[in-house]
Scaffold this active site. Structure first.
Site, PDB file in Angstrom:
ATOM      1  N   ASP A   1       2.081  -9.037   8.735  1.00 50.70           N
ATOM      2  CA  ASP A   1       1.052  -9.492   9.129  1.00 50.70           C
ATOM      3  C   ASP A   1       0.520 -10.775   9.111  1.00 50.70           C
ATOM      4  O   ASP A   1       0.770 -11.733   7.669  1.00 50.70           O
ATOM      5  CB  ASP A   1       0.186  -8.926   8.032  1.00 50.70           C
ATOM      6  CG  ASP A   1       0.647  -7.535   7.307  1.00 50.70           C
ATOM      7  OD1 ASP A   1       0.088  -6.219   7.949  1.00 50.70           O
ATOM      8  OD2 ASP A   1       1.659  -6.853   7.469  1.00 50.70           O
TER       9      ASP A   1
ATOM     10  N   GLY B   1      11.267  -2.433   5.841  1.00 51.46           N
ATOM     11  CA  GLY B   1       9.987  -4.128   5.832  1.00 51.46           C
ATOM     12  C   GLY B   1       9.495  -4.169   4.544  1.00 51.46           C
ATOM     13  O   GLY B   1      10.046  -5.405   4.528  1.00 51.46           O
ATOM     14  N   HIS B   2       9.057  -3.587   3.749  1.00 55.62           N
ATOM     15  CA  HIS B   2       9.067  -4.460   1.865  1.00 55.62           C
ATOM     16  C   HIS B   2      10.391  -4.148   1.513  1.00 55.62           C
ATOM     17  O   HIS B   2       9.296  -4.781   0.427  1.00 55.62           O
ATOM     18  CB  HIS B   2       8.027  -2.599   1.299  1.00 55.62           C
ATOM     19  CG  HIS B   2       6.534  -1.731   2.824  1.00 55.62           C
ATOM     20  ND1 HIS B   2       7.005  -0.738   2.897  1.00 55.62           N
ATOM     21  CD2 HIS B   2       5.309  -2.141   2.287  1.00 55.62           C
ATOM     22  CE1 HIS B   2       5.232  -0.424   3.087  1.00 55.62           C
ATOM     23  NE2 HIS B   2       4.332  -1.577   3.819  1.00 55.62           N
TER      24      HIS B   2
ATOM     25  N   VAL C   1      10.463  -6.894   9.526  1.00 57.46           N
ATOM     26  CA  VAL C   1      11.623  -6.031  10.299  1.00 57.46           C
ATOM     27  C   VAL C   1      11.374  -5.159  11.430  1.00 57.46           C
ATOM     28  O   VAL C   1      10.518  -4.258  11.308  1.00 57.46           O
ATOM     29  CB  VAL C   1      11.895  -4.997   8.511  1.00 57.46           C
ATOM     30  CG1 VAL C   1      13.200  -4.359   8.641  1.00 57.46           C
ATOM     31  CG2 VAL C   1      12.202  -6.337   7.468  1.00 57.46           C
TER      32      VAL C   1
ATOM     33  N   GLN D   1     -10.582  -2.725   2.226  1.00 62.74           N
ATOM     34  CA  GLN D   1     -10.320  -3.746   3.223  1.00 62.74           C
ATOM     35  C   GLN D   1     -10.251  -2.963   4.100  1.00 62.74           C
ATOM     36  O   GLN D   1      -9.760  -3.210   5.223  1.00 62.74           O
ATOM     37  CB  GLN D   1      -8.112  -3.997   2.645  1.00 62.74           C
ATOM     38  CG  GLN D   1      -8.038  -3.008   2.600  1.00 62.74           C
ATOM     39  CD  GLN D   1      -6.245  -3.856   1.790  1.00 62.74           C
ATOM     40  OE1 GLN D   1      -5.840  -4.034   1.236  1.00 62.74           O
ATOM     41  NE2 GLN D   1      -5.215  -3.657   3.107  1.00 62.74           N
TER      42      GLN D   1
ATOM     43  N   GLN E   1      -2.870 -11.928   7.671  1.00 65.01           N
ATOM     44  CA  GLN E   1      -2.709 -11.568   6.108  1.00 65.01           C
ATOM     45  C   GLN E   1      -2.020 -13.346   5.702  1.00 65.01           C
ATOM     46  O   GLN E   1      -2.811 -13.682   4.203  1.00 65.01           O
ATOM     47  CB  GLN E   1      -2.380 -10.416   5.734  1.00 65.01           C
ATOM     48  CG  GLN E   1      -2.450 -10.407   4.460  1.00 65.01           C
ATOM     49  CD  GLN E   1      -1.794  -8.812   4.341  1.00 65.01           C
ATOM     50  OE1 GLN E   1      -2.817  -7.688   4.264  1.00 65.01           O
ATOM     51  NE2 GLN E   1      -0.599  -8.401   3.990  1.00 65.01           N
TER      52      GLN E   1
ATOM     53  N   MET F   1       0.791  -1.406   0.008  1.00 67.72           N
ATOM     54  CA  MET F   1      -0.265  -0.178   0.057  1.00 67.72           C
ATOM     55  C   MET F   1       0.853   1.502   0.010  1.00 67.72           C
ATOM     56  O   MET F   1       0.306   2.738   0.264  1.00 67.72           O
ATOM     57  CB  MET F   1      -1.093   0.007   1.113  1.00 67.72           C
ATOM     58  CG  MET F   1      -1.871  -1.171   0.995  1.00 67.72           C
ATOM     59  SD  MET F   1      -3.611  -0.788   1.944  1.00 67.72           S
ATOM     60  CE  MET F   1      -2.781  -0.647   3.902  1.00 67.72           C
ATOM     61  N   GLY F   2       1.853   0.896  -0.295  1.00 62.55           N
ATOM     62  CA  GLY F   2       3.122   2.260  -0.538  1.00 62.55           C
ATOM     63  C   GLY F   2       3.469   2.877   1.326  1.00 62.55           C
ATOM     64  O   GLY F   2       3.586   2.168   1.687  1.00 62.55           O
TER      65      GLY F   2
ATOM     66  N   HIS G   1       8.618   1.078   3.200  1.00 61.57           N
ATOM     67  CA  HIS G   1      10.115   1.363   3.701  1.00 61.57           C
ATOM     68  C   HIS G   1      11.647  -0.058   3.970  1.00 61.57           C
ATOM     69  O   HIS G   1      11.010  -0.956   3.249  1.00 61.57           O
ATOM     70  CB  HIS G   1       9.341   1.766   6.040  1.00 61.57           C
ATOM     71  CG  HIS G   1       8.040   0.646   6.179  1.00 61.57           C
ATOM     72  ND1 HIS G   1       8.732  -1.001   6.305  1.00 61.57           N
ATOM     73  CD2 HIS G   1       7.335   0.973   6.253  1.00 61.57           C
ATOM     74  CE1 HIS G   1       7.648  -1.520   6.469  1.00 61.57           C
ATOM     75  NE2 HIS G   1       6.411  -0.665   6.456  1.00 61.57           N
TER      76      HIS G   1
HETATM   77  P1  AMP Z   1       1.588  -3.485   3.036  1.00 58.60           P
HETATM   78  O1  AMP Z   1       2.176  -1.848   2.662  1.00 58.60           O
HETATM   79  O2  AMP Z   1       1.155  -2.319   4.613  1.00 58.60           O
HETATM   80  O3  AMP Z   1       0.243  -3.192   3.045  1.00 58.60           O
HETATM   81  O4  AMP Z   1       2.418  -4.154   3.626  1.00 58.60           O
HETATM   82  C1  AMP Z   1       2.744  -4.162   2.055  1.00 58.60           C
HETATM   83  C2  AMP Z   1       3.677  -5.548   2.317  1.00 58.60           C
HETATM   84  O5  AMP Z   1       4.287  -5.993   3.562  1.00 58.60           O
HETATM   85  C3  AMP Z   1       2.943  -6.876   3.474  1.00 58.60           C
HETATM   86  O6  AMP Z   1       3.499  -8.132   2.881  1.00 58.60           O
HETATM   87  C4  AMP Z   1       3.517  -6.757   4.972  1.00 58.60           C
HETATM   88  O7  AMP Z   1       2.779  -8.374   5.728  1.00 58.60           O
HETATM   89  C5  AMP Z   1       4.760  -6.683   4.312  1.00 58.60           C
HETATM   90  N1  AMP Z   1       5.510  -5.451   5.284  1.00 58.60           N
HETATM   91  C6  AMP Z   1       4.870  -4.088   5.782  1.00 58.60           C
HETATM   92  N2  AMP Z   1       5.304  -4.221   7.650  1.00 58.60           N
HETATM   93  C7  AMP Z   1       6.610  -5.229   7.446  1.00 58.60           C
HETATM   94  C8  AMP Z   1       8.021  -5.439   8.283  1.00 58.60           C
HETATM   95  N3  AMP Z   1       8.140  -4.339   9.303  1.00 58.60           N
HETATM   96  N4  AMP Z   1       8.881  -6.035   7.771  1.00 58.60           N
HETATM   97  C9  AMP Z   1       7.902  -7.674   7.063  1.00 58.60           C
HETATM   98  N5  AMP Z   1       7.649  -7.234   6.518  1.00 58.60           N
HETATM   99  C10 AMP Z   1       6.257  -6.095   6.170  1.00 58.60           C
END
Ligand code: AMP
Length: 294
Positions: A152, A38-39, A178, A63, A155, A32-33, A36
């Site tokens: 998640d 993690g992404h 992360v 969602q 998810q 969802m942009g 960071h």
């Molecule tokens: P989101 O943009 O929040 O929908 O996340 C997109 C993807 O990045 C999803 O698969 C999340 O689980 C993953 N994600 C978000 N934050 C982290 C993190 N801190 N560590 C690892 N994966 C992450």
């Protein structure tokens, strides 16, 4: 080759088809942009495993429930594109709502049971929105591999179930959580925390570590929950949405220790809802039981 940025589903589909025609594999990272590390860790996994990597950036309205933070969700598209370009990915899919949900949209994908616990309990429309949009994205991109973060946890479990139940031709790969240096799980929503809340938020990971230690020592799930809830509640401005100790496969309270144990939580700091979890390893747990027996 420079990175393609595309908002039209049919055009990115044609691009992905052209990759497949060359017998190359596609790794896909839906986001969802407000990107960071993690992404980006998932993007790195995809780059390492697949010939070409496609990322999507789309804040999916379906969602978000009524009164949730859809409008306030952070959006940093220019910076996101810059980060992705530097990483050397092939393409970014950046649809708008008009591309993803036509006015006459009528179809949804819904996984039952495992979506009615944890986040699904407090966010009843959330996972239906997630599975519907991820199914659409899979159909548009047609990836060989898709990468999801363990942050998640539920998810990823729901997506795996959808892929299994609907015979979707994609392999789901998960990546570890992360964290910031103080343990706070990276999240696009962390920027919403004020200074005080940001100072308090690492209590979540500290509590999860403590929960893990207690579970390994054989403390009961009920007691662990009580103790870490008390610890979290010592911070001002917090409201625990849920704090659960469940089986990592069924996500039910009835734990089959063969699978390990999942401690998962969602906590509001002011209006910002943060989630985190820890998977207590079955091997360590067994070893601990043996040590105790010995
Ligand atoms: P989101 O943009 O929040 O929908 O996340 C997109 C993807 O990045 C999803 O698969 C999340 O689980 C993953 N994600 C978000 N934050 C982290 C993190 N801190 N560590 C690892 N994966 C992450």
């Amino acid at each position: 080759m420079s990175m393609i940025v595309e908002k039209i589903p049919e055009k990115i589909r044609q691009y992905c088809k052209s990759i497949k025609k060359k017998d190359k594999s596609i790794g896909f990272v839906p986001t969802m942009g407000a990107l960071h590390e993690g992404h980006l860790s998932l993007v790195k996994m995809s780059l390492a495993k697949c010939d070409e990597t496609v990322v999507s950036i789309y804040v999916n309205p379906s969602q978000f429930g009524h009164g949730e933070d859809l409008n306030a969700y952070p959006r940093t598209l220019d910076n996101d594109l810059m980060l992705l370009e530097k990483m050397g990915i092939s393409a970014v899919f950046v649809p708008g709502n008009e591309q993803m949900y036509k006015e006459d949209h009528m179809t949804s994908v819904e996984v039952s049971e495992i979506t009615s616990v944890l986040c699904g309990k407090s966010r009843p429309v959330h996972f239906k929105g997630v599975t519907t949009v991820v199914m659409k994205l899979f159909n548009i991109i047609n990836p060989d591999y898709a990468f999801f973060g363990e942050k998640d946890y539920q998810q990823a479990a729901v997506i795996k179930k959808m892929v299994q139940d609907l015979n979707i031709d994609v392999k789901i790969i998960t990546g570890p959580i992360v964290r910031e240096s103080d343990g706070l799980a990276m999240s696009s929503r962390n920027v919403k925390l004020n200074k005080k809340q940001r100072g308090q938020a690492p209590v979540l990971y500290k509590s999860l570590i403590e929960a893990e230690e207690m579970l390994m020592l054989g403390v009961s799930a009920v007691e662990v929950k009580q103790r870490i809830a008390d610890k979290i509640k010592m911070q001002s401005e917090v409201l625990i949405d849920y704090l659960e100790i469940v089986d990592p496969v069924s996500l039910e309270n009835k734990i089959d220790s063969k699978n390990g144990i999942l401690v998962a939580l969602a906590v509001f700091f002011g209006n910002t809802r943060l989630i985190d979890n820890i998977l207590v390893n079955k091997i360590d747990n067994d070893r601990n039981q043996n040590e105790k027996a010995g």
